[in-house]
Design a protein around this motif. Structure first.
Motif, PDB file in Angstrom:
ATOM      1  N   UNK A   5       0.831  -1.200   0.000  1.00  0.00           N
ATOM      2  CA  UNK A   5       0.000   0.000   0.000  1.00  0.00           C
ATOM      3  C   UNK A   5       0.871   1.258   0.000  1.00  0.00           C
ATOM      4  N   UNK A   6       1.960   1.216   0.760  1.00  0.00           N
ATOM      5  CA  UNK A   6       2.889   2.345   0.801  1.00  0.00           C
ATOM      6  C   UNK A   6       3.529   2.560  -0.572  1.00  0.00           C
ATOM      7  N   UNK A   7       3.973   1.463  -1.200  1.00  0.00           N
ATOM      8  CA  UNK A   7       4.602   1.573  -2.511  1.00  0.00           C
ATOM      9  C   UNK A   7       3.625   2.104  -3.552  1.00  0.00           C
ATOM     10  N   UNK A   8       2.387   1.632  -3.518  1.00  0.00           N
ATOM     11  CA  UNK A   8       1.370   2.098  -4.454  1.00  0.00           C
ATOM     12  C   UNK A   8       1.106   3.588  -4.273  1.00  0.00           C
ATOM     13  N   UNK A   9       1.043   4.029  -3.015  1.00  0.00           N
ATOM     14  CA  UNK A   9       0.801   5.446  -2.733  1.00  0.00           C
ATOM     15  C   UNK A   9       1.972   6.310  -3.193  1.00  0.00           C
ATOM     16  N   UNK A  10       3.195   5.778  -3.099  1.00  0.00           N
ATOM     17  CA  UNK A  10       4.366   6.542  -3.540  1.00  0.00           C
ATOM     18  C   UNK A  10       4.314   6.817  -5.043  1.00  0.00           C
ATOM     19  N   UNK A  11       3.736   5.890  -5.809  1.00  0.00           N
ATOM     20  CA  UNK A  11       3.658   6.060  -7.253  1.00  0.00           C
ATOM     21  C   UNK A  11       2.570   7.042  -7.660  1.00  0.00           C
ATOM     22  N   UNK A  12       1.510   7.114  -6.851  1.00  0.00           N
ATOM     23  CA  UNK A  12       0.374   7.933  -7.256  1.00  0.00           C
ATOM     24  C   UNK A  12       0.263   9.257  -6.503  1.00  0.00           C
TER      25      UNK A  12
ATOM     26  N   UNK B 217       2.354  10.060  -2.993  1.00  0.00           N
ATOM     27  CA  UNK B 217       3.475  10.437  -2.123  1.00  0.00           C
ATOM     28  C   UNK B 217       4.802  10.337  -2.865  1.00  0.00           C
ATOM     29  N   UNK B 218       4.933  11.108  -3.939  1.00  0.00           N
ATOM     30  CA  UNK B 218       6.107  10.959  -4.789  1.00  0.00           C
ATOM     31  C   UNK B 218       7.381  11.525  -4.173  1.00  0.00           C
ATOM     32  N   UNK B 219       7.237  12.188  -3.033  1.00  0.00           N
ATOM     33  CA  UNK B 219       8.425  12.672  -2.329  1.00  0.00           C
ATOM     34  C   UNK B 219       9.262  11.510  -1.810  1.00  0.00           C
ATOM     35  N   UNK B 220       8.642  10.332  -1.692  1.00  0.00           N
ATOM     36  CA  UNK B 220       9.358   9.161  -1.183  1.00  0.00           C
ATOM     37  C   UNK B 220      10.078   8.381  -2.275  1.00  0.00           C
ATOM     38  N   UNK B 221       9.742   8.648  -3.547  1.00  0.00           N
ATOM     39  CA  UNK B 221      10.313   7.826  -4.618  1.00  0.00           C
ATOM     40  C   UNK B 221      11.835   7.923  -4.731  1.00  0.00           C
ATOM     41  N   UNK B 222      12.488   9.047  -4.363  1.00  0.00           N
ATOM     42  CA  UNK B 222      13.960   9.055  -4.411  1.00  0.00           C
ATOM     43  C   UNK B 222      14.589   7.965  -3.558  1.00  0.00           C
ATOM     44  N   UNK B 223      13.895   7.520  -2.516  1.00  0.00           N
ATOM     45  CA  UNK B 223      14.417   6.431  -1.685  1.00  0.00           C
ATOM     46  C   UNK B 223      14.576   5.174  -2.533  1.00  0.00           C
ATOM     47  N   UNK B 224      13.561   4.875  -3.345  1.00  0.00           N
ATOM     48  CA  UNK B 224      13.618   3.698  -4.208  1.00  0.00           C
ATOM     49  C   UNK B 224      14.608   3.912  -5.351  1.00  0.00           C
ATOM     50  N   UNK B 225      14.691   5.145  -5.862  1.00  0.00           N
ATOM     51  CA  UNK B 225      15.639   5.445  -6.946  1.00  0.00           C
ATOM     52  C   UNK B 225      17.074   5.222  -6.485  1.00  0.00           C
TER      53      UNK B 225
ATOM     54  N   UNK C  32      -7.727  -0.761 -13.340  1.00  0.00           N
ATOM     55  CA  UNK C  32      -7.703  -1.558 -12.110  1.00  0.00           C
ATOM     56  C   UNK C  32      -6.375  -2.285 -11.934  1.00  0.00           C
ATOM     57  N   UNK C  33      -5.425  -2.054 -12.847  1.00  0.00           N
ATOM     58  CA  UNK C  33      -4.089  -2.619 -12.680  1.00  0.00           C
ATOM     59  C   UNK C  33      -3.345  -1.836 -11.600  1.00  0.00           C
ATOM     60  N   UNK C  34      -2.305  -2.438 -11.054  1.00  0.00           N
ATOM     61  CA  UNK C  34      -1.555  -1.801  -9.970  1.00  0.00           C
ATOM     62  C   UNK C  34      -0.084  -1.656 -10.338  1.00  0.00           C
ATOM     63  N   UNK C  35       0.518  -0.597  -9.842  1.00  0.00           N
ATOM     64  CA  UNK C  35       1.942  -0.406 -10.049  1.00  0.00           C
ATOM     65  C   UNK C  35       2.776  -0.924  -8.904  1.00  0.00           C
TER      66      UNK C  35
ATOM     67  N   UNK D  39      -4.810   1.880 -11.641  1.00  0.00           N
ATOM     68  CA  UNK D  39      -5.650   2.482 -10.607  1.00  0.00           C
ATOM     69  C   UNK D  39      -4.809   3.508  -9.857  1.00  0.00           C
ATOM     70  N   UNK D  40      -5.321   4.739  -9.657  1.00  0.00           N
ATOM     71  CA  UNK D  40      -4.505   5.803  -9.075  1.00  0.00           C
ATOM     72  C   UNK D  40      -4.428   5.832  -7.549  1.00  0.00           C
ATOM     73  N   UNK D  41      -5.178   4.965  -6.890  1.00  0.00           N
ATOM     74  CA  UNK D  41      -5.192   5.003  -5.427  1.00  0.00           C
ATOM     75  C   UNK D  41      -4.634   3.745  -4.802  1.00  0.00           C
ATOM     76  N   UNK D  42      -4.907   3.589  -3.534  1.00  0.00           N
ATOM     77  CA  UNK D  42      -4.499   2.384  -2.834  1.00  0.00           C
ATOM     78  C   UNK D  42      -5.576   1.317  -2.961  1.00  0.00           C
ATOM     79  N   UNK D  43      -5.207   0.086  -2.723  1.00  0.00           N
ATOM     80  CA  UNK D  43      -6.162  -1.008  -2.892  1.00  0.00           C
ATOM     81  C   UNK D  43      -7.267  -0.959  -1.843  1.00  0.00           C
TER      82      UNK D  43
END
Length: 499
Positions: free
Chosen positions: A241-248, A250-258, A387-390, A461-465
């Motif tokens: 759920x956290x990862x999905x939210x980061x993509x849609x 909370x993009x401030x967290x994506x540098x952590x994954x980068x 309805x697909x997920x990232x 899907x742009x939100x969390x599951x």
């Protein structure tokens, strides 16, 4: 002879099995499942390439109503996932409802009976109240449109249609595409092939795969204390759920994954030139993030060449690139993904007034909740548009859809001769909201299979599951126009409002 049923499901993969189980739970046993192949399993039946497996942890890539306590690894391989689906279908009585070797050619809604007439390529006919396509977004292999593709004299095949009779030992193998499938099979075939040439259109973000085997010390407490299964699943779900939210959002967290992906690349690829070629030039998450511990090391082998020049043609001898080089090959393997935008193709589907679904979706597929389409009453999609997920498990989404559809089918069964047609304004409002949210997501920042040719994001899907589960918790009759096959005392033939 026409076979009649309350519900007809097309496809016997995760979606079709989930749907059949949910209907049975509601006491709706009058169900037919049509499967074009000779076995169930969907993508997990078809994708038998070396190294095929899931990049979602097994405890989460399972049905909530029957968590597996026999997964051999955290990230299950294709044989284990297929065995799991077979077991679930058998234990829940789904296998006996499946008619194998039946490929659906067309489906037509008959307003005079409020039922669908479904025809197979073999000429069989089925009549049903609820038509439920569960063929998914990743069921049809996509081949690249490259000039001369049919002229190649060697052996060529798609990774989703793996040619197990083709011996790669000592062969010059060209791999076109570097997506989720390629990063799994390339490390597996590298030791066998004489030489491997990997053609990359764009670099991928690759994260470490935190995989390990599950032994009896892991499984024993899960079997003894069922609550631990739920707790195990919950932990993976919260992270997803956290990862999905980061993509849609909370993009401030994506540098952590980068940074994690960059560190992984530096640790596994020492050559600066190769590392540069494998460094993405787009935002993380815009394309599917991949997980592997052995793909990058495989590319560092002296027997592997990475080619990033555009492919201009396939010749009888091999692959020609934009710099004029002919890369000779004995075998070409296409790891080029699926026709994700062509939902429900090649079926011909006609709704009210004979309208064609393909024409309705000419600018990109869309559906209320990803499930219902205006003008196509009593048709309910599993794994439909948006309805697909990232970053999470599609199984969770499929269960949400199955529960929603189950309730709709129960309503229709209790009111014979009626149909539910989602209101255009309801679908339009839903789609506008989804697209508005997607415009702020990472998925609009590059070209990927998530987007249609016009740029519209039709897959994700742009939100969390959890949000999707809440929105599909119950069927709101006010969202639908209620129609009737013939006048009834309590319901007009065509009402402007829902019951």
């Amino acid at each position: 002879m026409i076979t009649r049923s309350t519900a007809l499901i097309v496809g016997a993969g995760f979606g079709g099995i989930a749907m059949a189980v949910e209907l049975q739970r509601r006491g709706i046993d009058d169900v037919v499942v049509l499967e074009k192949a000779a076995d169930l399993g969907g993508v997990w039946r078809e994708n038998t390439y070396p190294g095929a497996g899931c990049d979602v942890p097994s405890p989460l890539y399972s049905f909530s109503f029957t968590g597996a306590t026999r997964w051999p690894r955290r990230y299950a391989g294709q044989p284990d996932i297929l065995a799991y689906l077979r077991r679930v279908a058998r234990e829940y009585g789904v296998t006996g409802r499946i008619r194998f070797g039946r490929e659906v050619a067309s489906a037509e809604f008959d307003e005079t009976t409020a039922r669908w007439l479904v025809r197979t390529t073999g000429g069989e006919e089925y009549e049903t109240t609820a038509f439920i396509p569960a063929v998914g977004q990743l069921s049809r292999p996509a081949y690249p449109d490259i000039p001369g593709r049919d002229t190649f004299r060697g052996t060529a095949f798609h990774s989703a249609e793996w040619n197990h009779d083709c011996d790669l030992a000592g062969k010059r193998v060209a791999v076109i595409g570097t997506g989720a499938s390629a990063i799994q099979f390339v490390p597996q075939i590298r030791p066998r092939a004489g030489h491997l040439t990997v053609f990359q259109r764009s670099a991928q973000y690759i994260l470490p795969k935190r995989d390990h085997s599950y032994d009896r010390w892991y499984h024993a407490p899960l079997r003894t204390v069922p609550a631990l299964q739920k707790l195990d699943r919950l932990g993976f779900w919260l992270y997803a759920e956290f990862a999905q939210a980061c993509l849609s959002r909370w993009q401030a967290f994506t540098p952590v994954f980068s940074r994690q992906a960059a560190k992984h690349l530096r640790a596994q690829v020492a050559d600066p030139w190769l590392r540069e070629q494998l460094t993405p030039d787009y935002a993380l998450g815009c394309k599917r993030v991949l997980f592997s511990n052995d793909y990058l090391p495989a590319l560092t082998s002296p027997a592997v060449d990475l080619v990033t020049d555009d492919i201009t043609a396939i010749t009888p001898e091999g692959v020609r690139t934009a710099d004029g080089t002919l890369h000779e090959a004995d075998v070409i393997i296409y790891g080029t993904g699926f026709a994700a935008q062509d939902l429900l193709a090649p079926m011909t589907i006609n709704g009210l007034g004979g309208r064609e679904l393909a024409e309705t979706w000419r600018d990109g597929a869309r559906a209320h909740l990803g499930i219902t389409v205006p003008g196509f009453p009593n048709m309910f999609l599993m794994y439909g548009p948006n309805t697909n997920l990232g970053g999470s498990s599609i199984v969770y989404m499929l269960e949400s859809q199955a529960r929603y559809i189950r309730d709709a089918v129960a309503m229709l069964r209790s009111r014979p001769g009626r149909y539910l047609d989602v209101r255009p304004e309801v679908e339009h409002a839903w789609d506008e909201s989804v697209q508005r949210r997607l415009a702020r997501s990472v998925w609009t920042r590059c070209r990927s299979w998530y987007r249609a040719a016009g740029g519209r994001v039709v897959s994700n899907w742009p939100g969390r599951t959890r949000e999707y589960r809440t929105r599909t918790r119950r069927v709101h009759l006010a969202d639908f126009r209620v129609g009737s096959a013939s006048p009834h005392p309590s319901w007009p033939a065509r009402t402007g409002a829902a019951d």
